[in-house]
Design a protein around this motif. Structure first.
Motif, PDB file in Angstrom:
ATOM      1  N   ASP A 208      -1.934   5.768  -4.786  1.00 30.59           N
ATOM      2  CA  ASP A 208      -1.706   4.835  -3.941  1.00 30.59           C
ATOM      3  C   ASP A 208      -1.109   3.342  -4.639  1.00 30.59           C
ATOM      4  O   ASP A 208      -1.946   2.577  -5.029  1.00 30.59           O
ATOM      5  CB  ASP A 208      -2.289   3.734  -2.459  1.00 30.59           C
ATOM      6  N   ARG A 210       1.033   0.366  -4.101  1.00 23.97           N
ATOM      7  CA  ARG A 210       1.598  -0.513  -3.615  1.00 23.97           C
ATOM      8  C   ARG A 210       0.776  -1.820  -3.401  1.00 23.97           C
ATOM      9  O   ARG A 210       2.021  -3.129  -3.536  1.00 23.97           O
ATOM     10  CB  ARG A 210       1.442  -0.816  -1.859  1.00 23.97           C
ATOM     11  N   ASP A 213       2.128  -2.210  -7.728  1.00 27.68           N
ATOM     12  CA  ASP A 213       3.725  -2.626  -7.387  1.00 27.68           C
ATOM     13  C   ASP A 213       3.873  -4.419  -6.803  1.00 27.68           C
ATOM     14  O   ASP A 213       4.893  -4.311  -7.537  1.00 27.68           O
ATOM     15  CB  ASP A 213       3.825  -1.809  -6.328  1.00 27.68           C
ATOM     16  N   ARG A 214       3.175  -4.651  -6.182  1.00 25.13           N
ATOM     17  CA  ARG A 214       3.644  -5.924  -5.307  1.00 25.13           C
ATOM     18  C   ARG A 214       3.573  -6.983  -6.664  1.00 25.13           C
ATOM     19  O   ARG A 214       3.874  -8.296  -6.489  1.00 25.13           O
ATOM     20  CB  ARG A 214       3.186  -6.169  -4.602  1.00 25.13           C
ATOM     21  N   ASP A 241      -1.049  -5.317   0.934  1.00 26.02           N
ATOM     22  CA  ASP A 241      -0.029  -6.047  -0.017  1.00 26.02           C
ATOM     23  C   ASP A 241       0.834  -6.238   0.469  1.00 26.02           C
ATOM     24  O   ASP A 241       1.949  -7.407  -0.223  1.00 26.02           O
ATOM     25  CB  ASP A 241       1.039  -4.976  -0.508  1.00 26.02           C
TER      26      ASP A 241
END
Length: 324
Positions: A208, A210, A213-214, A241
């Motif tokens: 995971d 997320r 990525d943010r 996130d």
């Protein structure tokens, strides 16, 4: 790192929590319409159950973590935290259903590492992680050792990989602020370090990504207006996130402006007490408790009691030569 640093982290959490408390869950538009913006402590007009300067579960949980760190070894932290959290049941303040359910399972004997929510990737781990970042800074533990200790205590109530990644990230952000005083704080280096550390943490937790990525999407947005940062985070709600990346982006945007940065982030709305708590912890780490305005110190609920607990924590983690 000094005792004033530690007081800034812990009491800064309470200040941010109390400032954001009355507008928790409100939109930016409603904050402007009904509160004319938050500039100081305010009563909770919407729900009517808190007075100006009072704090919520964000502060309770953060200080519970601090007490565990001050009195137990890292291997004992999960069990000790479970007992601390269970003892808070009669004093619960706006605990969300996920955390409430986890505490109830702990109270009935569910092992700590099985009691956390694996379903909801919320910001509840990040909002209490700052004391763990101070411990990491004081001990200078290697990354693997720190991750094992920090993730185990956060996992007591939040087991989702994204929630743990945000909590790990907040601990890393606090450590960076504690080891880089304001004059040495480089926002670009801070952000690069934060992305790298969060990516590594996610690799230990599964697939995971997320949260990192943010952070990556925010990398070239850190000079944008707060509302634009909120939009880049898809809001500032309770998702791991959203709220936590927004909070750290606000600090990286203007770390030198304690009051302006904290109030600007809170007035964006969303999970305002938690974003306030997370920003308050990081800004407090950078500036120290002495830098906070007198009206914020004097108007905070149980300031002296919190200050005494923070001093006890500071003494437990600081070497005698490093304390102020």
């Amino acid at each position: 790192m000094t005792s004033d640093t530690c007081l800034g982290t812990l009491l800064g959490t309470a200040v941010g929590d109390a400032l954001g408390m009355p507008v928790e869950g409100l939109s930016h538009q409603n904050i402007r319409t009904y509160y004319k913006g938050i500039k100081e402590y305010r009563d909770d007009d919407k729900r009517g159950d808190f007075d100006a300067g009072q704090w919520t579960d964000d502060t309770q949980f953060t200080f519970a973590v601090a007490r565990v760190v001050a009195t137990a070894t890292p291997t004992q932290w999960p069990a000790e935290a479970a007992m601390e959290y269970t003892s808070l049941q009669d004093k619960a303040r706006r605990w969300g259903p996920t955390t409430r359910a986890a505490i109830e399972r702990l109270a009935t004997g569910t092992p700590p590492l099985e009691a956390g929510s694996a379903e909801r990737p919320t910001d509840g781990a990040a909002m209490r992680a700052a004391p763990l970042g101070l411990w990491w800074a004081a001990t200078d533990a290697d990354r693997s050792t720190a991750f094992s200790a920090i993730s185990n205590i956060l996992r007591v109530t939040h087991a989702h990989p994204a929630a743990l990644a945000a909590g790990w990230g907040q601990a890393a952000a606090t450590r960076y602020c504690a080891t880089h005083p304001l004059g040495d704080f480089d926002p670009a280096d801070f952000w690069s370090h934060l992305v790298d550390t969060t990516v590594w943490g996610e690799s230990q937790l599964g697939n995971d990504t997320r949260v990192s990525d943010r952070l990556k999407r925010l990398s070239d947005q850190l000079h944008e207006f707060p509302l634009d940062l909120r939009d880049e985070c898809n809001g500032a709600g309770i998702a791991a996130d959203e709220a936590w990346p927004f909070a750290v982006a606000m600090v990286a945007r203007a770390p030198e402006l304690l009051e302006n940065t904290l109030l600007s982030g809170i007035n964006v709305g969303g999970d305002a007490d938690t974003t306030g708590a997370m920003m308050g912890a990081l800004l407090g780490t950078l500036h120290g408790w002495d830098a906070f305005p007198d009206e914020w110190k004097n108007g905070l609920e149980a300031t002296e009691h919190l200050r005494q607990q923070a001093q006890t924590f500071a003494k437990s983690i600081l070497r005698p030569t490093s304390a102020a």
